[in-house]
Scaffold this motif. Structure first.
Motif, PDB file in Angstrom:
ATOM      1  N   ALA A   1       0.830  -1.193  -0.012  1.00  0.00           N
ATOM      2  CA  ALA A   1       0.000  -0.096  -0.087  1.00  0.00           C
ATOM      3  C   ALA A   1       0.792   1.193   0.096  1.00  0.00           C
ATOM      4  O   ALA A   1       0.591   2.392  -0.873  1.00  0.00           O
ATOM      5  N   VAL A   2       1.882   1.291   1.091  1.00  0.00           N
ATOM      6  CA  VAL A   2       2.604   2.633   1.106  1.00  0.00           C
ATOM      7  C   VAL A   2       3.772   2.741  -0.225  1.00  0.00           C
ATOM      8  O   VAL A   2       3.815   3.635  -0.860  1.00  0.00           O
ATOM      9  N   GLY A   3       4.264   1.369  -0.548  1.00  0.00           N
ATOM     10  CA  GLY A   3       5.010   1.498  -1.725  1.00  0.00           C
ATOM     11  C   GLY A   3       4.418   2.141  -3.221  1.00  0.00           C
ATOM     12  O   GLY A   3       5.243   2.661  -4.130  1.00  0.00           O
ATOM     13  N   THR A   4       3.230   1.978  -3.241  1.00  0.00           N
ATOM     14  CA  THR A   4       2.300   2.236  -4.382  1.00  0.00           C
ATOM     15  C   THR A   4       1.973   3.464  -4.455  1.00  0.00           C
ATOM     16  O   THR A   4       2.244   4.436  -5.238  1.00  0.00           O
ATOM     17  N   ILE A   5       1.089   3.927  -3.498  1.00  0.00           N
ATOM     18  CA  ILE A   5       0.341   5.331  -3.623  1.00  0.00           C
ATOM     19  C   ILE A   5       0.831   6.331  -2.357  1.00  0.00           C
ATOM     20  O   ILE A   5       0.633   7.174  -2.313  1.00  0.00           O
ATOM     21  N   GLY A   6       1.895   5.687  -1.696  1.00  0.00           N
ATOM     22  CA  GLY A   6       2.259   6.534  -0.538  1.00  0.00           C
ATOM     23  C   GLY A   6       1.501   6.355   0.785  1.00  0.00           C
ATOM     24  O   GLY A   6       0.473   6.027   0.466  1.00  0.00           O
ATOM     25  N   GLY A   7       2.245   6.604   1.846  1.00  0.00           N
ATOM     26  CA  GLY A   7       1.510   6.411   3.041  1.00  0.00           C
ATOM     27  C   GLY A   7       1.835   7.274   4.044  1.00  0.00           C
ATOM     28  O   GLY A   7       1.660   7.182   5.325  1.00  0.00           O
ATOM     29  N   GLN A   8       2.249   8.476   3.948  1.00  0.00           N
ATOM     30  CA  GLN A   8       2.860   9.517   4.699  1.00  0.00           C
ATOM     31  C   GLN A   8       1.666  10.112   5.217  1.00  0.00           C
ATOM     32  O   GLN A   8       0.546  10.463   4.669  1.00  0.00           O
ATOM     33  N   PRO A   9       1.661  10.456   6.760  1.00  0.00           N
ATOM     34  CA  PRO A   9       0.474  11.264   7.425  1.00  0.00           C
ATOM     35  C   PRO A   9       0.280  12.510   6.950  1.00  0.00           C
ATOM     36  O   PRO A   9       1.211  12.928   6.412  1.00  0.00           O
ATOM     37  N   ILE A  10      -0.974  12.992   6.937  1.00  0.00           N
ATOM     38  CA  ILE A  10      -1.073  14.329   6.744  1.00  0.00           C
ATOM     39  C   ILE A  10      -0.708  15.100   8.324  1.00  0.00           C
ATOM     40  O   ILE A  10      -1.377  14.974   9.385  1.00  0.00           O
ATOM     41  N   MET A  11       0.142  16.046   8.109  1.00  0.00           N
ATOM     42  CA  MET A  11       0.810  16.739   9.413  1.00  0.00           C
ATOM     43  C   MET A  11       0.194  17.905   9.625  1.00  0.00           C
ATOM     44  O   MET A  11      -0.529  18.604   8.825  1.00  0.00           O
ATOM     45  N   GLY A  12      -0.086  18.080  10.901  1.00  0.00           N
ATOM     46  CA  GLY A  12      -0.840  19.321  11.496  1.00  0.00           C
ATOM     47  C   GLY A  12       0.293  20.522  11.473  1.00  0.00           C
ATOM     48  O   GLY A  12       1.543  20.318  11.203  1.00  0.00           O
ATOM     49  N   PRO A  13       0.107  21.640  11.737  1.00  0.00           N
ATOM     50  CA  PRO A  13       0.793  22.961  11.891  1.00  0.00           C
ATOM     51  C   PRO A  13       2.286  22.643  12.704  1.00  0.00           C
ATOM     52  O   PRO A  13       3.090  23.192  12.565  1.00  0.00           O
ATOM     53  N   ASN A  14       1.959  21.869  13.766  1.00  0.00           N
ATOM     54  CA  ASN A  14       2.989  21.652  14.711  1.00  0.00           C
ATOM     55  C   ASN A  14       4.012  20.275  14.271  1.00  0.00           C
ATOM     56  O   ASN A  14       4.679  19.883  15.170  1.00  0.00           O
ATOM     57  N   GLY A  15       3.861  19.831  13.258  1.00  0.00           N
ATOM     58  CA  GLY A  15       4.440  18.794  12.639  1.00  0.00           C
ATOM     59  C   GLY A  15       4.411  17.474  13.372  1.00  0.00           C
ATOM     60  O   GLY A  15       4.978  16.647  13.055  1.00  0.00           O
ATOM     61  N   ILE A  16       2.862  17.210  13.928  1.00  0.00           N
ATOM     62  CA  ILE A  16       2.386  16.072  14.582  1.00  0.00           C
ATOM     63  C   ILE A  16       1.223  15.787  13.677  1.00  0.00           C
ATOM     64  O   ILE A  16       0.305  16.509  13.269  1.00  0.00           O
ATOM     65  N   PRO A  17       0.964  14.302  13.365  1.00  0.00           N
ATOM     66  CA  PRO A  17      -0.156  13.917  12.442  1.00  0.00           C
ATOM     67  C   PRO A  17      -1.451  14.476  12.941  1.00  0.00           C
ATOM     68  O   PRO A  17      -1.440  14.414  14.188  1.00  0.00           O
ATOM     69  N   PHE A  18      -2.432  15.093  12.188  1.00  0.00           N
ATOM     70  CA  PHE A  18      -3.841  14.898  12.421  1.00  0.00           C
ATOM     71  C   PHE A  18      -4.272  13.816  13.086  1.00  0.00           C
ATOM     72  O   PHE A  18      -3.945  12.656  12.456  1.00  0.00           O
ATOM     73  N   PRO A  19      -5.104  13.710  14.438  1.00  0.00           N
ATOM     74  CA  PRO A  19      -5.614  12.385  14.873  1.00  0.00           C
ATOM     75  C   PRO A  19      -6.387  12.003  13.761  1.00  0.00           C
ATOM     76  O   PRO A  19      -7.403  12.465  13.146  1.00  0.00           O
ATOM     77  N   ALA A  20      -6.368  10.565  13.776  1.00  0.00           N
ATOM     78  CA  ALA A  20      -7.062   9.705  12.828  1.00  0.00           C
ATOM     79  C   ALA A  20      -8.526   9.720  13.374  1.00  0.00           C
ATOM     80  O   ALA A  20      -8.651   9.684  14.605  1.00  0.00           O
TER      81      ALA A  20
ATOM     82  N   LEU B   1      -8.681  16.190  10.296  1.00  0.00           N
ATOM     83  CA  LEU B   1      -8.097  15.273   9.146  1.00  0.00           C
ATOM     84  C   LEU B   1      -9.301  15.264   8.133  1.00  0.00           C
ATOM     85  O   LEU B   1      -8.913  15.310   7.025  1.00  0.00           O
ATOM     86  N   ALA B   2     -10.558  15.296   8.539  1.00  0.00           N
ATOM     87  CA  ALA B   2     -11.639  15.262   7.699  1.00  0.00           C
ATOM     88  C   ALA B   2     -11.433  16.333   6.665  1.00  0.00           C
ATOM     89  O   ALA B   2     -11.726  16.219   5.434  1.00  0.00           O
ATOM     90  N   ARG B   3     -11.293  17.613   7.074  1.00  0.00           N
ATOM     91  CA  ARG B   3     -11.123  18.901   6.598  1.00  0.00           C
ATOM     92  C   ARG B   3      -9.840  18.777   5.271  1.00  0.00           C
ATOM     93  O   ARG B   3     -10.186  19.031   4.171  1.00  0.00           O
ATOM     94  N   GLN B   4      -8.891  18.131   5.922  1.00  0.00           N
ATOM     95  CA  GLN B   4      -7.855  17.901   4.931  1.00  0.00           C
ATOM     96  C   GLN B   4      -7.832  17.175   3.810  1.00  0.00           C
ATOM     97  O   GLN B   4      -7.567  17.173   2.712  1.00  0.00           O
TER      98      GLN B   4
END
Length: 528
Positions: free
Chosen positions: A286-305, A310-313
């Motif tokens: 999954a990660v190797g084909t379409i990528g799996g990087q998290p969507i980061m918040g402004p403080n460099g921490i991933p938005f909570p799942a 995250l829904a807005r992003q």
């Protein structure tokens, strides 16, 4: 004394002796049984949530969670082979640590199974809406009917997850009238799940889209995000633990296993290692084909799942096709790399297989409720058996409604975290129970003994506690709040109505009501 009521082990074992189960299972059969129980919701549904917490480090999260499961499984196997009766960790605790702690375990299991069933229902809804309605029928279900509010108070896009609510109520109805899985149907579903995931691995790892650079950075949120943060590889492991729930079913088969001292650890460890490797390969594809990087918040921490942020992003064009934004992650990956037809087939596989998981979880939850009711710790009307269907219809209906409400209004990631909180507590208590039983009753026959329990037991306790502390803080707080409610019920009702406290031991081994009542001498019974 709060811890003075311990259910006599001899009474429990006397009931177990009447079962006389035939030893017919070998190591390979146990391993296949374990694979069938384990592979399910977690890998089909939680891949996106795990990637949002850990990115490519999701692969490491599977290893961490699997390692904790291995040591917990060995503890479970010994006590299940020693006390092979209904009630799971609740009964084991009752026989070793007493009624009050057994109540806390049973109460946590009630939470675990109900919330887990809600999580699976939400996962099924994602594949139903994405594959069956959108891809095959061309029907676009309104967003407000396809997802619950992402946070309390409402959020953009969702109001109620109608398909999730529907499947939970449908399975509840089937359980009430006595419909259960047949071995043949279950075998077919296992074959479908394993085949679908094998095809996914083959197509993604050999795809022209596969790019090793997509694994960089491997740990964008770090290895350890901090207690209560729920992020990083360890935080993802606490969530991904849900993908392994079901291995305890293998432990309970120890009494029906040939040469259990050899075959039980092979079956348990073998199935867990197989599933861990399988899961790592799925994550890599999954990660190797379409990528799996998290969507980061402004403080460099991933938005909570599962959060509103995250829904807005995910509604923004640049993130709309991201792995972490998909409700049907594996089917979504295949569609993105040009295998829409195969992706739809995988969606159908999940659509067909996940209801059986809901059924198993609801069945287990109602049986825990049933055993606690028959012990007098919950009102007796909950253990009423329907005269025609021969099922505990009252508690099944109540449970099903609660599960449906949870599925209708909460996202899958949050539900899985809450379910894991109860699971980890129960497994921790099982490890304590095994060590206590070794000391209290070294004479009791054990079909399977854990080698090196002095190390395996503490490792299980540490591993479960460590993962619990790495759940998101909101999920961690649910268990103590739920426990406080349980304390109110226990001291307000259960302690005074307990059959053991009134001098009667009842061991119930099936829903038909086969029970063994043994009077014992207690201060409470002398007052009656």
């Amino acid at each position: 004394m709060l811890l003075d009521r311990v259910k006599p082990l001899d009474a429990i074992l006397a009931a177990a002796e009447k079962k006389s189960l035939k030893r017919s299972l070998g190591a390979i059969q146990l391993m296949l049984f374990g694979i069938g129980c384990i592979i399910g919701t977690g890998i089909f549904v939680l891949t996106a949530a795990g990637a949002q917490k850990a990115g490519p480090g999701l692969m490491l999260a599977f290893i961490i969670a699997g390692a904790v499961c291995v040591v917990a499984a060995l503890c479970y196997a010994e006590i299940a082979s020693t006390i092979p009766v209904s009630g799971s960790a609740y009964t084991y605790s009752y026989a070793t640590m007493g009624e009050f702690l057994a109540w806390t375990v049973g109460w946590a299991l009630v939470l675990e199974y109900a919330i887990a069933a809600s999580a699976v229902s939400v996962g099924w809804s994602g594949y139903f809406v994405g594959t069956i309605l959108n891809e095959f029928m061309g029907v676009q279900l309104p967003a407000w009917l396809a997802a619950g509010p992402l946070v309390l108070g409402g959020a953009e896009g969702g109001f109620i997850n109608l398909p999730a609510m529907f499947i939970a109520l449908l399975i509840t109805g089937l359980l009430m009238i006595g419909t259960s899985e047949s071995a043949k149907v279950n075998a077919v579903l296992v074959a479908i799940k394993v085949t679908a995931l094998t095809i996914f691995i083959a197509l993604t790892l050999t795809s022209a889209y596969f790019d090793p650079d997509k694994f960089n950075p491997f740990l964008p949120a770090g290895l350890f995000g901090g207690f209560g943060s729920g992020v990083g590889a360890v935080g993802a492991a606490a969530t991904i633990f849900f993908a392994y729930v079901g291995f305890d079913a293998v432990s309970t088969a120890a009494e029906e296993t040939k040469d259990p001292q050899r075959n039980v650890p092979i079956g348990l460890v073998g199935s867990l290692v197989f599933c861990t490797i399988f899961y790592i390969l799925v994550a890599a594809g999954a990660v190797g084909t379409i990528g799996g990087q998290p969507i980061m918040g402004p403080n460099g921490i991933p938005f909570p799942a599962g959060s509103e942020e995250l829904a807005r992003q995910c509604m923004m064009p640049e993130h709309a096709q991201a792995l972490v934004c998909s409700n049907e992650a594996l089917a979504h990956v295949l569609r993105q790399i040009g295998f829409s037809g195969v992706g739809n087939m995988l969606g159908i596989a999940a659509f067909l297989a996940l209801p059986s998981v809901i059924l198993v979880l609801l069945f287990a939850q109602t049986r825990i409720f049933f055993v606690m009711s028959r012990d007098g710790l919950l009102p007796e009307f909950l253990s009423k058996v329907h005269p025609k269907w021969h099922t505990p219809h009252v508690v099944t209906a109540i449970t099903g409604c609660v599960v449906a409400v949870g599925a209708a209004f909460f996202p899958v990631g949050q539900l899985a975290d809450i379910a894991n909180a109860g699971t980890l507590y129960a497994f921790l208590m099982v490890a304590i129970a095994v060590m206590l039983l070794r000391k209290q009753r070294p004479d009791v026959k054990r079909s399977f003994r854990v080698a090196g329990l002095w190390l395996v037991g503490p490792l299980t306790i540490f591993g479960c506690a460590f993962l619990f502390l790495n759940l998101p803080s909101e999920a961690m707080f649910v268990l103590p709040i739920w426990s406080v409610l349980g304390f109110v019920i226990y001291f307000g009702y259960s302690r005074s109505h307990s059959h053991l406290g009134r001098g009667i031991v009842e061991v119930v081994d099936d829903i038909e009501g086969v029970e063994h009542a043994i009077p014992i001498d207690t201060p409470e019974s002398r007052r009656d």
